[in-house]
Design a protein around this motif. Structure first.
Motif, PDB file in Angstrom:
ATOM      1  N   MET A   1       0.851  -1.180   0.000  1.00 38.62           N
ATOM      2  CA  MET A   1       0.000   0.000   0.000  1.00 38.62           C
ATOM      3  C   MET A   1       0.893   1.239   0.000  1.00 38.62           C
ATOM      4  O   MET A   1       1.801   1.347   0.813  1.00 38.62           O
ATOM      5  CB  MET A   1      -0.898  -0.034   1.234  1.00 38.62           C
ATOM      6  CG  MET A   1      -1.688   1.222   1.437  1.00 38.62           C
ATOM      7  SD  MET A   1      -2.907   1.174   2.759  1.00 38.62           S
ATOM      8  CE  MET A   1      -2.008   0.519   4.119  1.00 38.62           C
ATOM      9  N   ASN A   3       1.341   5.532   0.135  1.00 41.19           N
ATOM     10  CA  ASN A   3       0.697   6.642   0.832  1.00 41.19           C
ATOM     11  C   ASN A   3       1.360   7.959   0.447  1.00 41.19           C
ATOM     12  O   ASN A   3       2.430   7.980  -0.151  1.00 41.19           O
ATOM     13  CB  ASN A   3       0.738   6.427   2.346  1.00 41.19           C
ATOM     14  CG  ASN A   3       2.141   6.461   2.899  1.00 41.19           C
ATOM     15  OD1 ASN A   3       2.792   7.495   2.914  1.00 41.19           O
ATOM     16  ND2 ASN A   3       2.626   5.310   3.352  1.00 41.19           N
ATOM     17  N   LEU A  33       6.258   4.002   7.697  1.00 40.57           N
ATOM     18  CA  LEU A  33       5.099   4.241   6.825  1.00 40.57           C
ATOM     19  C   LEU A  33       5.525   4.938   5.539  1.00 40.57           C
ATOM     20  O   LEU A  33       5.138   4.530   4.439  1.00 40.57           O
ATOM     21  CB  LEU A  33       4.053   5.105   7.544  1.00 40.57           C
ATOM     22  CG  LEU A  33       3.189   4.417   8.587  1.00 40.57           C
ATOM     23  CD1 LEU A  33       2.461   5.456   9.434  1.00 40.57           C
ATOM     24  CD2 LEU A  33       2.201   3.486   7.918  1.00 40.57           C
ATOM     25  N   GLY A  36       7.251   2.748   3.087  1.00 42.06           N
ATOM     26  CA  GLY A  36       6.493   1.603   2.612  1.00 42.06           C
ATOM     27  C   GLY A  36       6.844   0.293   3.291  1.00 42.06           C
ATOM     28  O   GLY A  36       6.533  -0.782   2.792  1.00 42.06           O
ATOM     29  N   ASN A  39       2.407  -1.040   7.019  1.00 43.86           N
ATOM     30  CA  ASN A  39       1.061  -0.623   6.643  1.00 43.86           C
ATOM     31  C   ASN A  39       0.315  -0.212   7.902  1.00 43.86           C
ATOM     32  O   ASN A  39       0.315  -0.940   8.899  1.00 43.86           O
ATOM     33  CB  ASN A  39       0.307  -1.751   5.935  1.00 43.86           C
ATOM     34  CG  ASN A  39       0.815  -1.986   4.535  1.00 43.86           C
ATOM     35  OD1 ASN A  39       1.298  -1.074   3.878  1.00 43.86           O
ATOM     36  ND2 ASN A  39       0.709  -3.215   4.072  1.00 43.86           N
ATOM     37  N   PHE A  60      -3.954   7.312   1.621  1.00 48.62           N
ATOM     38  CA  PHE A  60      -3.468   5.964   1.351  1.00 48.62           C
ATOM     39  C   PHE A  60      -4.002   5.458   0.019  1.00 48.62           C
ATOM     40  O   PHE A  60      -5.183   5.594  -0.261  1.00 48.62           O
ATOM     41  CB  PHE A  60      -3.878   5.008   2.480  1.00 48.62           C
ATOM     42  CG  PHE A  60      -3.237   5.357   3.794  1.00 48.62           C
ATOM     43  CD1 PHE A  60      -2.016   4.828   4.163  1.00 48.62           C
ATOM     44  CD2 PHE A  60      -3.860   6.248   4.658  1.00 48.62           C
ATOM     45  CE1 PHE A  60      -1.423   5.168   5.368  1.00 48.62           C
ATOM     46  CE2 PHE A  60      -3.273   6.592   5.873  1.00 48.62           C
ATOM     47  CZ  PHE A  60      -2.053   6.051   6.220  1.00 48.62           C
TER      48      PHE A  60
END
Length: 65
Positions: A1, A3, A33, A36, A39, A60
């Motif tokens: 994910m 962000n 965060l 990466g 999460n 996100f």
């Protein structure tokens, strides 16, 4: 994910420590965060989005596999 935390922080001149303090995590969590490597939980994602006055989806990027 992915962000947008790092970009949002820089746009608003917020340090990693400022954000960490505001959402109740360590600076290392913010670093992880942004890189990466971690999460966010739904609660943390909500706190970060709320801090920037955005929706979770604006912070996100969820990619379906």
């Amino acid at each position: 994910m992915e962000n947008r935390i790092k970009d949002l922080r820089k746009e608003q001149n917020v340090t990693q420590q400022d954000l960490a303090d505001a959402v109740g995590v360590t600076r290392q969590t913010i670093i992880s965060l942004e890189n990466g490597k971690y999460n966010a939980s739904i609660q943390l994602a909500h706190k970060i989005a709320k801090y920037f006055s955005l929706t979770i989806e604006q912070v996100f990027i969820f990619e379906e596999e």
